[in-house]
Scaffold this motif. Structure first.
Motif, PDB file in Angstrom:
ATOM      1  N   GLU A 256      -8.757   0.451  -5.066  1.00 54.00           N
ATOM      2  CA  GLU A 256      -9.055   1.625  -5.961  1.00 54.00           C
ATOM      3  C   GLU A 256      -9.481   2.905  -5.040  1.00 54.00           C
ATOM      4  OE1 GLU A 256      -9.233   2.088  -9.450  1.00 54.00           O
ATOM      5  OE2 GLU A 256      -8.221  -0.050  -9.384  1.00 54.00           O
ATOM      6  N   TYR A 257      -9.862   2.469  -3.758  1.00 50.35           N
ATOM      7  CA  TYR A 257     -10.138   3.436  -2.759  1.00 50.35           C
ATOM      8  C   TYR A 257      -8.957   4.202  -2.667  1.00 50.35           C
ATOM      9  CZ  TYR A 257     -13.802   4.361   0.888  1.00 50.35           C
ATOM     10  OH  TYR A 257     -14.726   4.967   1.398  1.00 50.35           O
ATOM     11  N   TYR A 258      -7.776   3.795  -2.704  1.00 57.31           N
ATOM     12  CA  TYR A 258      -6.662   4.474  -2.089  1.00 57.31           C
ATOM     13  C   TYR A 258      -5.694   4.769  -3.130  1.00 57.31           C
ATOM     14  CZ  TYR A 258      -8.837   1.860   1.850  1.00 57.31           C
ATOM     15  OH  TYR A 258      -9.995   1.298   2.495  1.00 57.31           O
TER      16      TYR A 258
ATOM     17  N   ASP B 289     -15.771  -1.952   0.466  1.00 57.79           N
ATOM     18  CA  ASP B 289     -15.183  -0.733  -0.121  1.00 57.79           C
ATOM     19  C   ASP B 289     -13.727  -0.459   0.688  1.00 57.79           C
ATOM     20  OD1 ASP B 289     -17.161   0.053  -1.946  1.00 57.79           O
ATOM     21  OD2 ASP B 289     -18.157   1.329  -0.531  1.00 57.79           O
TER      22      ASP B 289
ATOM     23  N   ASP C  88     -10.897  -2.241  -0.765  1.00 53.56           N
ATOM     24  CA  ASP C  88     -10.938  -2.205  -2.186  1.00 53.56           C
ATOM     25  C   ASP C  88      -9.653  -1.353  -2.647  1.00 53.56           C
ATOM     26  OD1 ASP C  88     -11.236  -1.535  -4.796  1.00 53.56           O
ATOM     27  OD2 ASP C  88     -13.151  -1.096  -4.993  1.00 53.56           O
TER      28      ASP C  88
ATOM     29  N   SER D 125     -14.272  11.144   2.669  1.00 49.61           N
ATOM     30  CA  SER D 125     -14.942  10.083   1.872  1.00 49.61           C
ATOM     31  C   SER D 125     -14.475   8.640   2.499  1.00 49.61           C
ATOM     32  CB  SER D 125     -14.748  10.433   0.414  1.00 49.61           C
ATOM     33  OG  SER D 125     -13.416  10.455   0.432  1.00 49.61           O
ATOM     34  N   GLU D 126     -13.370   8.667   2.647  1.00 50.71           N
ATOM     35  CA  GLU D 126     -12.487   7.253   3.332  1.00 50.71           C
ATOM     36  C   GLU D 126     -12.652   7.312   4.713  1.00 50.71           C
ATOM     37  OE1 GLU D 126     -10.361   9.100  -0.328  1.00 50.71           O
ATOM     38  OE2 GLU D 126     -10.650   9.794   1.886  1.00 50.71           O
TER      39      GLU D 126
END
Length: 475
Positions: free
Chosen positions: A358-360, A353, A356, A325-326
């Motif tokens: 929040e992604y990690y 993204d 961002d 997803s990442e």
């Protein structure tokens, strides 16, 4: 053959096979001892099941039996299939059908390499079975590729033995349910011990099995992080096509693929080839779809999945389905196979993204750890501009806004040309939005055909993809 529903241990499975007097065949195991056939010997009643067990470890001796391999590579799919077919041929040649009515012949084989002494190579291999479900039926084949995760050669041997028993049992007892067969490969095992990153079913029993859907099961069940298949729909071993290659990837939903996707790909790839001085021949291009994207509307719709990959295949592209997803996980995966150049084409929203935090949240090192993996080995992002449908503003790397605490980091990657704008885009394509195209297809509106690459609209109409046929029938 009736299906046994309780989960059995490998020893119980081996005994069940041994007690079936109709099953008869050979075992040929190279590279990790005779770990699979050992279960059958120990279970008892093996004499009516095992025609022969062998290990042709010496390369010269192995070559004398199965023939030489190009580049002296022995842990290959080609070697495994040679072994399977040669051994079945011997059974057919030496055992009279007239004297053995009802016998279902098989050959099981593996060719593997376990972890080396320095523990720098984890070990991997090919495992397969060629077998009949009735004496008058042609042979079926199931072939898998495995990567060992155990950090000890003995443990890897034990894993291989259990996996082999699971495969043989599944081949005979779950042939009518390939999904269950795949699940059963992990009975008494776990993905912490072994990864299955390719599977291929063939033969009369699997005539209607789509191997792309079987590949999807591997990713969906967490048995591997990624699978790859070519434009002909054939499952490909990631190591075979990525090893020491330059890699250029485009991620998307491709629901359906539009002129924007192709414009991004073509112009991004052209820049990548010029920037790193490589050619199409030494570069592997991948169109990647994540499981998260396939699950966007709930559980995975397999028809929708096939619609997407069929269209990409018609355009001649190689497709990767992944758990990544990442973005940094995708690049990290590529880096395990190559030390060459990696390029990724993406749109502005995707880059936002990436920047961002929040992604990690799941990473102990946060965004810095992610960027260390994402921008490794001179990886470059080729950024496709975005036109705001409401304001008409054009967003590029020059004017997009990242979080204030990441501005300097963003500038660093820009200055070092790790993020570059795709310049030669077609401005007319910037007003094509895939969600609008899909809506037009579903509502049977006009004009969507011109927003797709040549030939794509025809295949969508012919095969009723993305809801087209269902709506047209109502009309």
């Amino acid at each position: 053959m009736s299906v046994i529903h309780q989960k059995l241990t490998p020893k119980q499975k081996a005994l069940a096979i041994n007690l079936d007097s109709s099953i008869y065949g050979t075992f040929a195991e190279i590279g990790a001892g005779q770990e699979t056939v050992r279960y059958f010997f120990r279970a008892g009643a093996a004499s009516q099941t095992i025609a022969k067990a062998m290990s042709a470890y010496d390369k010269d001796f192995s070559d004398a039996i199965y023939g030489k391999e190009t580049k002296n590579r022995y842990v290959t799919q080609n070697r495994l299939r040679k072994m399977l077919r040669y051994e079945v041929g011997l059974v057919e040649e030496r055992i009279s059908r007239d004297n053995n009515p009802g016998k279902k012949f098989f050959s099981y084989a593996n060719t593997v390499t376990t972890i080396n002494f320095d523990k720098t190579m984890k070990g991997h291999g090919w495992v397969g079975i060629r077998y009949q479900l009735s004496e008058n039926e042609d042979y079926n084949e199931i072939v898998i590729h495995v990567k060992f995760n155990d950090n000890d050669a003995t443990l890897q041997q034990e894993t291989l033995g259990a996996l082999g028993v699971n495969l043989i049992y599944g081949a005979f007892y779950y042939a009518d349910n390939p999904r269950r067969l795949i699940d059963s490969l992990y009975d008494e095992l776990s993905t912490d011990r072994v990864e299955i990153d390719m599977i291929d079913f063939s033969g009369p029993c699997f005539e209607y099995v789509d191997n792309r859907l079987m590949s999807l099961q591997l990713v969906k069940k967490g048995m591997t992080d990624a699978v790859i298949f070519n434009s002909e729909g054939n499952n490909m071993l990631p190591a075979d096509i990525l090893y020491k290659k330059n890699i250029f990837a485009v991620r998307g939903s491709f629901r359906p693929v539009t002129k924007v996707n192709i414009d991004m790909f073509v112009n991004g790839l052209d820049m990548f080839l010029k920037d790193v001085g490589c050619t199409n021949e030494d570069t592997q291009v991948l169109f990647e779809i994540t499981i998260a994207n396939l699950r966007a509307d709930g559980d995975i719709d397999e028809r929708d999945f096939l619609d997407r990959v069929d269209v990409l295949a018609k355009l001649g592209y190689t497709i990767m389905i992944s758990n990544f997803s990442e973005y940094y996980r995708m690049v990290d995966y590529f880096s395990a196979y190559t030390n060459q150049n990696i390029g990724v084409a993406m749109g502005v929203n995707n880059l936002l993204d990436v920047f961002d935090e929040e992604y990690y949240k799941n990473l102990s090192g946060g965004i810095l750890e992610a960027f260390g993996k994402f921008f490794k080995k001179d990886m470059r992002v080729y950024l496709y501009p975005y036109k705001d449908a409401t304001t008409g503003d054009l967003l590029t790397s020059e004017n997009l806004k990242v979080q204030s605490n990441l501005k300097e980091l963003y500038k660093y990657f820009k200055l070092n040309k790790r993020i570059v704008d795709i310049k030669d885009y077609n401005p007319q394509f910037l007003e094509i939005y895939s969600r609008d195209v899909l809506k037009k297809i579903n509502c049977h509106e006009c004009g969507w055909e011109e927003q797709l690459p040549k030939g794509v609209a025809e295949i969508i109409k012919d095969r009723g993809m993305f809801g087209y046929k269902e709506v047209s029938l109502i009309d």
